[in-house]
Design a protein around this motif. Structure first.
Motif, PDB file in Angstrom:
ATOM      1  N   PRO A  76       0.792  -1.229   0.000  1.00  0.00           N
ATOM      2  CA  PRO A  76       0.000   0.000   0.000  1.00  0.00           C
ATOM      3  C   PRO A  76       0.825   1.280   0.000  1.00  0.00           C
ATOM      4  N   ARG A  77       2.029   1.199   0.470  1.00  0.00           N
ATOM      5  CA  ARG A  77       2.895   2.383   0.502  1.00  0.00           C
ATOM      6  C   ARG A  77       3.112   2.946  -0.906  1.00  0.00           C
ATOM      7  N   GLN A  78       3.072   2.073  -1.908  1.00  0.00           N
ATOM      8  CA  GLN A  78       3.285   2.500  -3.293  1.00  0.00           C
ATOM      9  C   GLN A  78       2.114   3.328  -3.822  1.00  0.00           C
ATOM     10  N   LEU A  79       0.991   3.336  -3.104  1.00  0.00           N
ATOM     11  CA  LEU A  79      -0.162   4.146  -3.509  1.00  0.00           C
ATOM     12  C   LEU A  79      -0.060   5.583  -2.987  1.00  0.00           C
ATOM     13  N   LYS A  80       0.964   5.885  -2.222  1.00  0.00           N
ATOM     14  CA  LYS A  80       1.109   7.230  -1.642  1.00  0.00           C
ATOM     15  C   LYS A  80       1.104   8.336  -2.694  1.00  0.00           C
ATOM     16  N   PRO A  81       1.772   8.178  -3.830  1.00  0.00           N
ATOM     17  CA  PRO A  81       1.693   9.256  -4.832  1.00  0.00           C
ATOM     18  C   PRO A  81       0.269   9.531  -5.302  1.00  0.00           C
ATOM     19  N   VAL A  82      -0.539   8.490  -5.393  1.00  0.00           N
ATOM     20  CA  VAL A  82      -1.941   8.667  -5.787  1.00  0.00           C
ATOM     21  C   VAL A  82      -2.684   9.410  -4.683  1.00  0.00           C
ATOM     22  N   HIS A  83      -2.461   9.007  -3.451  1.00  0.00           N
ATOM     23  CA  HIS A  83      -3.095   9.673  -2.315  1.00  0.00           C
ATOM     24  C   HIS A  83      -2.704  11.147  -2.263  1.00  0.00           C
ATOM     25  N   ASP A  84      -1.422  11.404  -2.404  1.00  0.00           N
ATOM     26  CA  ASP A  84      -0.944  12.786  -2.338  1.00  0.00           C
ATOM     27  C   ASP A  84      -1.564  13.645  -3.439  1.00  0.00           C
ATOM     28  N   TRP A  85      -1.681  13.083  -4.626  1.00  0.00           N
ATOM     29  CA  TRP A  85      -2.241  13.836  -5.749  1.00  0.00           C
ATOM     30  C   TRP A  85      -3.730  14.101  -5.522  1.00  0.00           C
ATOM     31  N   THR A  86      -4.478  13.087  -5.104  1.00  0.00           N
ATOM     32  CA  THR A  86      -5.921  13.285  -4.893  1.00  0.00           C
ATOM     33  C   THR A  86      -6.202  14.164  -3.681  1.00  0.00           C
ATOM     34  N   LYS A  87      -5.300  14.182  -2.739  1.00  0.00           N
ATOM     35  CA  LYS A  87      -5.467  15.015  -1.535  1.00  0.00           C
ATOM     36  C   LYS A  87      -5.627  16.490  -1.900  1.00  0.00           C
ATOM     37  N   MET A  88      -4.955  16.911  -2.988  1.00  0.00           N
ATOM     38  CA  MET A  88      -5.062  18.311  -3.419  1.00  0.00           C
ATOM     39  C   MET A  88      -6.498  18.674  -3.783  1.00  0.00           C
ATOM     40  N   TYR A  89      -7.304  17.696  -4.169  1.00  0.00           N
ATOM     41  CA  TYR A  89      -8.663  17.946  -4.632  1.00  0.00           C
ATOM     42  C   TYR A  89      -9.712  17.666  -3.565  1.00  0.00           C
ATOM     43  N   GLU A  90      -9.268  17.270  -2.397  1.00  0.00           N
ATOM     44  CA  GLU A  90     -10.183  16.957  -1.315  1.00  0.00           C
ATOM     45  C   GLU A  90     -11.047  18.152  -0.936  1.00  0.00           C
ATOM     46  N   LYS A  91     -10.515  19.336  -1.068  1.00  0.00           N
ATOM     47  CA  LYS A  91     -11.278  20.535  -0.708  1.00  0.00           C
ATOM     48  C   LYS A  91     -12.558  20.648  -1.527  1.00  0.00           C
ATOM     49  N   PHE A  92     -12.546  20.156  -2.747  1.00  0.00           N
ATOM     50  CA  PHE A  92     -13.745  20.207  -3.568  1.00  0.00           C
ATOM     51  C   PHE A  92     -14.802  19.234  -3.061  1.00  0.00           C
ATOM     52  N   TRP A  93     -14.359  18.046  -2.625  1.00  0.00           N
ATOM     53  CA  TRP A  93     -15.298  17.069  -2.080  1.00  0.00           C
ATOM     54  C   TRP A  93     -15.827  17.554  -0.735  1.00  0.00           C
ATOM     55  N   SER A  94     -14.941  18.049   0.106  1.00  0.00           N
ATOM     56  CA  SER A  94     -15.342  18.517   1.429  1.00  0.00           C
ATOM     57  C   SER A  94     -16.342  19.654   1.301  1.00  0.00           C
ATOM     58  N   HIS A  95     -16.107  20.541   0.358  1.00  0.00           N
ATOM     59  CA  HIS A  95     -17.016  21.666   0.141  1.00  0.00           C
ATOM     60  C   HIS A  95     -18.404  21.148  -0.229  1.00  0.00           C
ATOM     61  N   GLN A  96     -18.464  20.166  -1.102  1.00  0.00           N
ATOM     62  CA  GLN A  96     -19.758  19.603  -1.512  1.00  0.00           C
ATOM     63  C   GLN A  96     -20.459  18.947  -0.318  1.00  0.00           C
ATOM     64  N   ILE A  97     -19.717  18.225   0.483  1.00  0.00           N
ATOM     65  CA  ILE A  97     -20.302  17.571   1.657  1.00  0.00           C
ATOM     66  C   ILE A  97     -20.826  18.614   2.630  1.00  0.00           C
ATOM     67  N   ASP A  98     -20.069  19.691   2.820  1.00  0.00           N
ATOM     68  CA  ASP A  98     -20.523  20.773   3.699  1.00  0.00           C
ATOM     69  C   ASP A  98     -21.821  21.387   3.181  1.00  0.00           C
ATOM     70  N   ARG A  99     -21.920  21.562   1.864  1.00  0.00           N
ATOM     71  CA  ARG A  99     -23.147  22.119   1.278  1.00  0.00           C
ATOM     72  C   ARG A  99     -24.339  21.183   1.468  1.00  0.00           C
ATOM     73  N   ILE A 100     -24.126  19.900   1.283  1.00  0.00           N
ATOM     74  CA  ILE A 100     -25.203  18.923   1.467  1.00  0.00           C
ATOM     75  C   ILE A 100     -25.662  18.914   2.920  1.00  0.00           C
ATOM     76  N   LYS A 101     -24.701  18.947   3.830  1.00  0.00           N
ATOM     77  CA  LYS A 101     -25.029  18.968   5.256  1.00  0.00           C
ATOM     78  C   LYS A 101     -25.828  20.211   5.608  1.00  0.00           C
ATOM     79  N   ALA A 102     -25.399  21.373   5.109  1.00  0.00           N
ATOM     80  CA  ALA A 102     -26.100  22.624   5.395  1.00  0.00           C
ATOM     81  C   ALA A 102     -27.540  22.583   4.870  1.00  0.00           C
ATOM     82  N   ARG A 103     -27.731  22.057   3.677  1.00  0.00           N
ATOM     83  CA  ARG A 103     -29.092  21.956   3.122  1.00  0.00           C
ATOM     84  C   ARG A 103     -29.963  21.014   3.944  1.00  0.00           C
ATOM     85  N   ALA A 104     -29.404  19.892   4.334  1.00  0.00           N
ATOM     86  CA  ALA A 104     -30.164  18.933   5.137  1.00  0.00           C
ATOM     87  C   ALA A 104     -30.553  19.544   6.476  1.00  0.00           C
TER      88      ALA A 104
END
Length: 113
Positions: A76-104
């Motif tokens: 699994p350690r070899q997947l770290k580059p993938v994790h690091d790259w996708t981590k940069m985009y986490e803010k977009f997912w988190s933002h969407q989750i925050d919006r869904i939570k606020a609407r609910a």
């Protein structure tokens, strides 16, 4: 433009869905023999072996021999580059989750009135 070889890096290796499924199986079940992976994936053994070869080349899996069996395990350690790259985009997912939570929460408050 020519495609990069599937063995050039982890990103190219995991681009194929069956290889991602192999990774999922190894992550969930631990070491697996080729026969176990063939049964789980329901694809021919030569195809599974080819996918494992690609994953071995980029060091996502390693193999150990136990008697006549070859057991594959995830590195699994070899997947770290993938994790690091996708981590940069986490803010977009988190933002969407925050919006869904606020609407609910807003709808729940409206229903209480």
């Amino acid at each position: 433009m020519a495609r990069a070889a599937t063995t050039s890096d982890v990103f190219n290796a995991i681009a194929e869905r069956r290889r991602r499924k192999i990774i999922d199986l190894l992550a969930g079940r631990g070491e697996q023999a080729v026969g176990d992976l063939v049964a789980a994936l329901r694809i021919p053994q030569p195809a599974v072996s080819k996918h494992l070869s690609v994953l071995r080349t980029v060091r996502l899996v390693s193999v150990n021999r136990r008697g006549r069996r070859r057991l594959y395990r995830l590195n699994p350690r070899q997947l770290k580059p993938v994790h690091d790259w996708t981590k940069m985009y986490e803010k977009f997912w988190s933002h969407q989750i925050d919006r869904i939570k606020a609407r609910a929460e807003q709808r729940a408050r409206q229903q209480e009135l």
